[in-house]
Structures are given as structure tokens and as C-alpha cells.
Scaffold this motif. Structure first.
Motif, short mmCIF file in Angstrom:
data_model
loop_
_atom_site.label_atom_id
_atom_site.label_comp_id
_atom_site.label_asym_id
_atom_site.label_seq_id
_atom_site.Cartn_x
_atom_site.Cartn_y
_atom_site.Cartn_z
N MET A 92 55.98 -15.42 -13.74
CA MET A 92 57.09 -14.99 -14.78
C MET A 92 58.17 -14.47 -13.90
SD MET A 92 54.76 -12.75 -17.44
CE MET A 92 53.78 -12.15 -16.21
N ASP A 93 59.24 -14.19 -14.51
CA ASP A 93 60.54 -13.35 -13.98
C ASP A 93 59.89 -11.91 -13.25
OD1 ASP A 93 62.45 -15.24 -14.36
OD2 ASP A 93 63.08 -14.18 -15.90
N TRP A 94 60.31 -11.74 -12.15
CA TRP A 94 60.27 -10.34 -11.57
C TRP A 94 61.11 -9.36 -12.31
CZ3 TRP A 94 56.78 -7.83 -8.37
CH2 TRP A 94 56.95 -6.41 -8.17
N ILE A 95 60.71 -8.14 -12.89
CA ILE A 95 61.54 -7.45 -13.66
C ILE A 95 61.48 -6.06 -12.72
CG2 ILE A 95 61.68 -5.89 -15.81
CD1 ILE A 95 62.05 -9.07 -15.98
N GLU A 96 62.91 -5.58 -12.46
CA GLU A 96 62.95 -4.29 -11.66
C GLU A 96 64.25 -3.46 -12.19
OE1 GLU A 96 62.53 -2.93 -7.18
OE2 GLU A 96 62.94 -5.22 -7.46
N GLY A 97 63.94 -2.18 -12.24
CA GLY A 97 65.17 -1.64 -12.67
C GLY A 97 64.67 0.09 -12.98
N LYS A 98 65.63 0.92 -13.00
CA LYS A 98 65.40 2.39 -13.35
C LYS A 98 65.58 3.01 -14.61
CE LYS A 98 66.58 3.74 -8.66
NZ LYS A 98 67.33 4.78 -7.75
N SER A 99 64.66 3.71 -15.19
CA SER A 99 64.84 4.05 -16.44
C SER A 99 65.99 5.00 -16.88
CB SER A 99 63.32 4.95 -17.01
OG SER A 99 62.31 4.05 -17.05
N THR A 100 66.49 5.06 -17.92
CA THR A 100 67.87 6.07 -18.33
C THR A 100 67.20 6.69 -19.27
OG1 THR A 100 68.73 4.60 -19.86
CG2 THR A 100 69.17 3.95 -17.52
N GLU A 101 68.17 7.57 -19.56
CA GLU A 101 67.77 8.51 -20.90
C GLU A 101 67.79 7.79 -22.08
OE1 GLU A 101 72.45 10.03 -21.64
OE2 GLU A 101 70.82 11.40 -20.70
N TRP A 202 54.68 -1.42 -20.68
CA TRP A 202 56.21 -1.52 -20.70
C TRP A 202 56.97 -1.05 -19.60
CZ3 TRP A 202 60.53 1.87 -20.91
CH2 TRP A 202 60.24 3.10 -20.77
N LEU A 203 58.15 -1.85 -19.01
CA LEU A 203 58.77 -1.30 -17.85
C LEU A 203 60.23 -1.76 -18.21
CD1 LEU A 203 59.35 -4.37 -16.69
CD2 LEU A 203 57.10 -4.23 -15.60
N THR A 204 60.79 -1.05 -17.17
CA THR A 204 62.51 -1.27 -17.38
C THR A 204 63.04 -2.27 -16.43
OG1 THR A 204 62.62 0.70 -15.92
CG2 THR A 204 62.83 1.06 -18.32
N GLY A 205 63.97 -3.03 -17.05
CA GLY A 205 64.89 -3.89 -16.13
C GLY A 205 65.89 -3.21 -15.85
N ALA A 206 67.04 -4.10 -15.37
CA ALA A 206 68.58 -3.59 -15.04
C ALA A 206 69.00 -2.87 -16.23
CB ALA A 206 69.34 -5.12 -14.73
N ASN A 207 69.54 -1.69 -15.93
CA ASN A 207 70.30 -0.89 -16.78
C ASN A 207 69.27 -0.23 -17.78
OD1 ASN A 207 72.92 -1.72 -15.89
ND2 ASN A 207 72.81 -3.71 -17.25
N GLY A 208 68.13 0.19 -17.31
CA GLY A 208 67.11 0.77 -18.25
C GLY A 208 66.64 -0.01 -19.28
N LYS A 209 66.87 -1.27 -19.44
CA LYS A 209 66.42 -2.19 -20.34
C LYS A 209 64.89 -2.25 -20.54
CE LYS A 209 67.16 -7.08 -22.54
NZ LYS A 209 67.81 -8.04 -22.34
N PRO A 210 64.31 -1.79 -21.76
CA PRO A 210 62.96 -1.98 -22.09
C PRO A 210 62.19 -3.46 -21.93
CG PRO A 210 63.80 -1.16 -24.00
CD PRO A 210 64.91 -1.25 -22.99
N PHE A 211 61.08 -3.56 -21.34
CA PHE A 211 60.38 -4.90 -21.44
C PHE A 211 59.01 -4.66 -21.72
CE2 PHE A 211 64.13 -6.16 -19.10
CZ PHE A 211 64.19 -7.80 -19.17
N LEU A 212 58.48 -5.39 -22.60
CA LEU A 212 57.31 -5.36 -22.97
C LEU A 212 56.32 -6.55 -21.89
CD1 LEU A 212 56.70 -5.09 -26.87
CD2 LEU A 212 56.84 -3.25 -24.90
N ILE A 213 55.22 -6.11 -21.45
CA ILE A 213 54.35 -6.97 -20.63
C ILE A 213 52.85 -6.93 -21.20
CG2 ILE A 213 55.89 -6.51 -18.80
CD1 ILE A 213 53.81 -5.01 -17.43
#
Length: 288
Positions: A92-101, A202-213
Motif C-alpha cells: 500500500m501507499d506509505w502514509i506519513e504526516g503530523k496531527s493538527t488540532e 487511524w493515522l495522519t497523512g500530509a496536513n494532518g489528514k486522517p486515514f483509516l487502516i
């Protein structure tokens, strides 16, 4: 293992050049890797000790969620259905990013939007897994029959088979299952559920976007999903506030929440042992 990963990446993109393959923590079930190529990074899971359809079920669940256009999921690039003794693999895609408020607010809104996708029946048309445990599925006309026959009863049998149930615990759980119609609604809307929505899925991608895994999808009462999010923590109050702005939480929730959580407690009891026994007994004593 490198050979298997190389073969999978070549099928995805014959022109890709693998630069690094790095083992990462990937949970208790699979081996996980970050694979960096000259033009894209991938998340790869492998396993040699799972049924052939193990990653098929996960890939199909990701696609079902993706089709709703409500919340992001990683793109699945490749998976196989291995023969005996071969390695199963999912890329799958590698998803990486920082959470935002806003990350958990968006997560609450988007999970609620996912739950607004409905089916006329409860369940799913394919067998699946919860963690490493096989999970039999089918469609049923009532939520009560699905919870009884495809959730709680199979866990009773599995837990008993693994020696997790004392005679008293078995008797109480059997009694609860036989009288489950006393507490459950017969026909709540059958929402598309992630099915294994704890804080680690769940994790966050670019710009804090939430992803389900790591979904274990099926159609059921949306409160079943919410109950699990509360069981082991990991979801702040703004998640629930945002959820309720999109999807109401019915009045019967507090009465049924421990019963919905019981299924996941039984899964953990079966997999990990008596550390979850007290919580199971507390729930049984509440209802029986």
C-alpha cells in the motif's frame, strides 16, 4: 523476504528501483516494512502463517471504505492469495504526516459520514478476520440475529475451545446470547463500519489528514463502532463532538454500550488470555 518484496514492487512498477527496505513495527500479526523506491514509498505487510484470503479481506475492506468518498484510506497497489507455505503480501501507499488540532475533528466528521452509508441487511457477503481470528460472515435480516450468530456465539465457541471460559463464565455468556433480544434493537440502520476502530487503526497523512487502516468491515449498528472506540481510549472528546454534529447518538447507547464492547473483550480474551477476564465478567454480571 527481500526477493518477495522486489517481485511485488516489480509487478506494480517495472521501472521502479528499490533504494531501501526497512523493517518496522507492524503489530502482533504481520511483518511490516517501509520500502523506498526512486519515485514512491510503500508500506508492505507479509505473513506466512495466515489463510490465503487474509489480505484479500483487508484490501476489499479498504476499497469499500474508499468507495464511500468519506474518509481517506491508503491505496492498495498489490496483494496475493498465496498457496500453502508461500508468503502473503500486501503493498500500500506509505502514509506519513503530523496531527493538527483539526485531525481528530475531521476524523469524527468523516467516520460519521462513513456510517451514513447503509445496506438493507446486516453483515457482509465474505468471511473475514478480526486480528488473527477468523470471522465468519453472512447477511442477515435483523441486527439481533447477526450479533448472536456471527459475533457473540462464534466468540463463545472460540474462547471455550482455548480454555478461556470457566463453567460459570460459559453459562452466563450462553444465557446472555440466548436472550440478547432483550437489549439489542432489532433493526437499527445497517451502517458501513470499519469494524476494528481502535486508536492504532487511524493515522495522519500530509496536513494532518486522517486515514483509516486495517479494517474488518461489515454493516451494522453505528453505535457498535463507537462503543469500541471508547473501550481502550485513543479518541479525544472533540472526535465525539464532531461525530455528533453529523450523526446522532441514540438514547439507548449507554444501555447497550457494554454489550457491544463485550464482543471485543471476548476477542482479546481469546487472543491474549485472562488479563481481559475481569472486564468480561463485569459485563456479564451487568446483563445476566
Amino acid at each position: 523476504m527481500n526477493r518477495i518484496i522486489h517481485e511485488a514492487i516489480e509487478k506494480i512498477n517495472p521501472n521502479a528501483t528499490i533504494e531501501t527496505i526497512r523493517s518496522i513495527s507492524g503489530g502482533d500479526i504481520n511483518q511490516a516494512y517501509r520500502v523506498e523506491t526512486n519515485n514512491k514509498n510503500y508500506f508492505v505487510k507479509t505473513n506466512q502463517h495466515v489463510p490465503a484470503n487474509f489480505f484479500t479481506f483487508e484490501a476489499n475492506g479498504i476499497q469499500l471504505i474508499k468507495n464511500t468518498n468519506t474518509i481517506a484510506v491508503p491505496t492498495v497497489h498489490y496483494y496475493n492469495e498465496p498457496k500453502q507455505h508461500e508468503h502473503a503480501i500486501l503493498v500500500m501507499d506509505w502514509i506519513e504526516g503530523k496531527s493538527t488540532e483539526k485531525s481528530t475533528i475531521e476524523l469524527g466528521e468523516q467516520v460519521a459520514a462513513l456510517h451514513q452509508h447503509h445496506h438493507e441487511k446486516y453483515g457482509l457477503d465474505q468471511d473475514g478476520f478480526i486480528g488473527s481470528l477468523a470471522q465468519v460472515n453472512d447477511f442477515t435480516d435483523t441486527w439481533i440475529s447477526y450479533m448472536r450468530d456471527y459475533r457473540l456465539l462464534p466468540q463463545l465457541l472460540l474462547a471455550n475451545e482455548r480454555g478461556r471460559l470457566s463453567n460459570e463464565r460459559y453459562a452466563k455468556l450462553e444465557k446472555l446470547i440466548n436472550h440478547i433480544d432483550k437489549w439489542l434493537p432489532a433493526n437499527p440502520k445497517a451502517s458501513l463500519l470499519h469494524g476494528d476502530l481502535w486508536g492504532g487503526n487511524w493515522l495522519t497523512g500530509a496536513n494532518g489528514k486522517p486515514f483509516l487502516i486495517d479494517p474488518a468491515v461489515f454493516y451494522g449498528d453505528h453505535l457498535f463502532e463507537l462503543a469500541f472506540t471508547e473501550l481502550f481510549g485513543g479518541f479525544p472528546q472533540d472526535f465525539y463532538n464532531a461525530y455528533k454534529e453529523v450523526m446522532p447518538i441514540e438514547d439507548y447507547y449507554n444501555d447497550v454500550k457494554p454489550l457491544y464492547q463485550l464482543y471485543y473483550l471476548l476477542v482479546h480474551l481469546t487472543l491474549f488470555g485472562e488479563g481481559y477476564g475481569t472486564a468480561v465478567d463485569r459485563t456479564l454480571n451487568r446483563y445476566v
